[in-house]
Design a protein around this motif. Structure first.
Motif, short mmCIF file in Angstrom:
data_model
loop_
_atom_site.label_atom_id
_atom_site.label_comp_id
_atom_site.label_asym_id
_atom_site.label_seq_id
_atom_site.Cartn_x
_atom_site.Cartn_y
_atom_site.Cartn_z
N ALA A 169 65.51 -19.78 1.76
CA ALA A 169 65.59 -20.99 2.58
C ALA A 169 65.54 -20.64 4.06
CB ALA A 169 66.88 -21.75 2.25
N TYR A 384 54.30 -21.87 -0.85
CA TYR A 384 55.47 -22.67 -1.17
C TYR A 384 55.24 -24.15 -0.88
CZ TYR A 384 58.34 -18.64 -2.25
OH TYR A 384 58.86 -17.52 -2.84
N GLU A 387 56.99 -26.49 -3.52
CA GLU A 387 58.42 -26.63 -3.27
C GLU A 387 58.67 -27.50 -2.05
OE1 GLU A 387 58.13 -22.89 -5.71
OE2 GLU A 387 56.95 -23.85 -4.15
N CYS A 391 60.66 -30.60 -3.25
CA CYS A 391 62.07 -30.47 -2.86
C CYS A 391 62.37 -31.29 -1.61
CB CYS A 391 62.42 -29.01 -2.65
SG CYS A 391 62.26 -28.00 -4.15
N CYS A 431 64.85 -26.59 -5.72
CA CYS A 431 65.30 -27.74 -4.94
C CYS A 431 66.79 -27.71 -4.57
CB CYS A 431 64.96 -29.03 -5.66
SG CYS A 431 63.15 -29.33 -5.75
N TRP A 434 66.69 -25.61 -1.38
CA TRP A 434 65.68 -25.82 -0.34
C TRP A 434 66.36 -26.28 0.94
CZ3 TRP A 434 61.18 -23.78 -0.26
CH2 TRP A 434 60.22 -24.21 0.65
#
Length: 549
Positions: A169, A384, A387, A391, A431, A434
């Motif tokens: 993250a 990514y 995501e 997310c 998620c 994230w």
């Protein structure tokens, strides 16, 4: 391009879009023309700045009725690539009465800004970061985690993976694309479609749309955010939007609900074809259960080899991943059985397979995502984008721990799909960790009264967007929608050809005609063979009777 922005309507309008030749490195179809379109990063706060969308269009060949917008899913799928490949088919289905239009949405490709989302600068950086974890090796298990040692091995990685995902993250935020994470969500993309419709067909025009897989989710947001703008809309391969609005890891218990049944269709087809058509069958007269036993035996061998040697070239996860690719598109079944399967067997038995299989292991994550997302051609490190979009749209963080996520995986393997619920990594599992959520998220209601009825399409057995989700969405929309089922296997209706479904879609686009109720079922063309001499009709007839609403 002459533009003006109306902050009260939160849209961007354009008096014209200047179309010209396409970039030949991206689009090779000479019938397509291309352009760009400026968008606000945040429709509610234009001071944040602007991006641009890369556009492509195939002109109508008949008296033009408007524009059909196409989203191929992903959510990282490239609309430019898809239109480049499928323009003629889509034009035929719409009778040539529409301009067929697609684009690389926010977070996709290298021409749109914001484009592809990255958190690492190179494949080496990615591999070093995840070295020694299930992110690279996948999850090893047998049965449905029937061996307690497999459960222990997975849960033992939870603290390591917790720390890794927390650091991921931070890396994603620090990366050059991190400043865009809040602006690639689905709500913004729905607003982009409406702004494009205003530019292409006039302010307030009806929006015609085709969305597959994640594109069905985008479609549900679009028609419920802008119900008065709904024209002719088809969503195919349905994701139930209420799951994303209420659950962090919805995919584990819902997305794969029909995966094992689709796998059964593959096994049944192989049994019908026999060893000449499907070499996984070792003798004439073998049943689907016999062939499954052969596959399970190879999975067990691969599992045991990976436990002995962490560098084993073929793991049970790789075999499952290959099988999941096949059941998403059973037209590849014969190729898998005759070409890929012998390579997998050789690699497992040797525990030091040929270079081609070793390469499969090192690129496993990238291969899975290229089925559903675009990857930068200049930088082949892991994207990514999926995501970032999914997310970013997800519910607020709930302090979920990685041990809980792993528990979800174990439970899903026992209650949803024994064969495929252990596939790792998967976008939804990121998620809970994230770092941001989108500046705008639509979380319902999903049952607005629409300006026009829409068509909801699903295969009987779709391994990643199951029929029950299509039925749930059709029920949510009520008389605003008609459900059409294709009696087929695979992910979305394009997995198998059906002249019946083509005719239903044609009638809808050209005349606005829809079936009277949700009972329409279209068969797959009988000349489409999954194995030599074996078509979908034969497989369905040979399978155990199934309950379909």
């Amino acid at each position: 391009m002459q533009e003006k922005r109306d902050p009260l309507l939160n849209i961007t309008t354009a008096s014209s879009i200047e179309w010209g030749p396409c970039d030949p490195s991206v689009i090779t179809n000479p019938a397509l023309s291309c352009s760009f379109f400026e968008i606000p990063l945040d429709y509610h706060d234009p001071s944040i700045g602007y991006g641009r969308l890369a556009l492509a269009k195939l002109n109508a060949t008949q008296d033009r009725l408007g524009t059909v917008f196409l989203n191929p899913g992903g959510p990282g799928g490239s609309g430019l690539d898809t239109l480049n490949m499928l323009a003629d088919i889509l034009s035929s289905l719409s009778g040539g009465f529409y301009d067929i239009f697609s684009w690389d949405p926010r977070g996709v490709g290298s021409l749109t800004t914001p484009g592809e989302i990255f958190c690492f600068d190179s494949p080496d950086e990615y591999n070093v970061f995840w070295n020694g974890t299930v992110e690279l090796t996948g999850i090893e298990m047998t049965g449905n985690f029937s061996d307690p040692n497999d459960v222990h091995a997975l849960l033992a990685q939870a603290p390591i993976m917790q720390a890794k995902y927390d650091e991921l993250a931070r890396r994603c935020l620090r990366h050059s694309s991190g400043k865009f994470l809040r602006y690639v969500g689905t709500a913004a993309t729905a607003r982009d479609i409406v702004a494009l419709a205003d530019a292409l067909d006039g302010p307030g025009s009806l929006v015609n749309y085709v969305g597959t897989s994640y594109g069905s989710l985008l479609g549900m947001w679009l028609i419920n955010m802008f119900p008065e703008r709904v024209g002719r809309v088809i969503i195919d391969g349905i994701v139930d939007p209420t799951l994303l609005a209420t659950q962090e890891t919805a995919t584990a218990f819902h997305e794969l609900a029909d995966a094992d049944k689709t796998y059964e269709g593959f096994l049944t087809g192989c049994a019908l074809a026999g060893p000449q058509g499907c070499p996984i069958a070792s003798a004439e007269g073998q049943t689907a259960a016999d062939i499954d036993a052969t596959i399970q035996a190879l999975l067990k061998q691969a599992h045991d080899a990976a436990r002995r040697n962490t560098s084993a070239p073929v793991t049970s996860e790789i075999i499952r991943d290959e099988l999941l690719s096949v059941i998403e598109s059973l037209g590849q079944a014969a190729l898998f059985a005759n070409t890929t399967w012998p390579m997998l067997v050789a690699g497992v038995q040797a525990e030091a397979g040929p270079e081609s299989l070793t390469a499969r292991r090192s690129t496993r994550s990238a291969r899975r995502r290229t089925r559903r997302s675009s990857v930068s051609q200049q930088n082949q490190t892991r994207s990514y984008s999926n995501e970032a979009i999914l997310c970013g749209d997800s519910i607020d963080l709930r302090r979920t721990r990685m041990s809980e996520v792993f528990g979800t995986v174990i439970a899903a393997s026992r209650n949803t799909s024994e064969m495929f619920s252990v596939v790792w990594p998967a976008e939804f599992y990121a998620c809970p960790f994230w770092p941001v959520r989108a500046v705008e998220r639509y979380q319902g209601p999903f049952n607005k009264t629409l300006a026009n009825k829409v068509m909801v399409v699903s295969n009987t057995f779709d391994p990643v967007t199951p029929l029950p989700e299509a039925e749930a969405v059709a029920a949510l929309l009520g008389d605003n929608a008609r459900l059409v089922r294709q009696d087929a296997f695979g992910h979305t209706s394009v997995s198998e050809p059906s002249q019946c479904l083509n005719a239903v879609m044609f009638a809808y686009f050209v005349n606005g005609t829809l079936p009277e109720d949700n009972s329409t079922v279209c068969e797959v063309d009988t000349d489409f063979e999954i194995f030599p001499g074996v078509n979908t009709e034969a497989i369905l007839a040979a399978m155990v009777p199934r309950k379909i609403k």
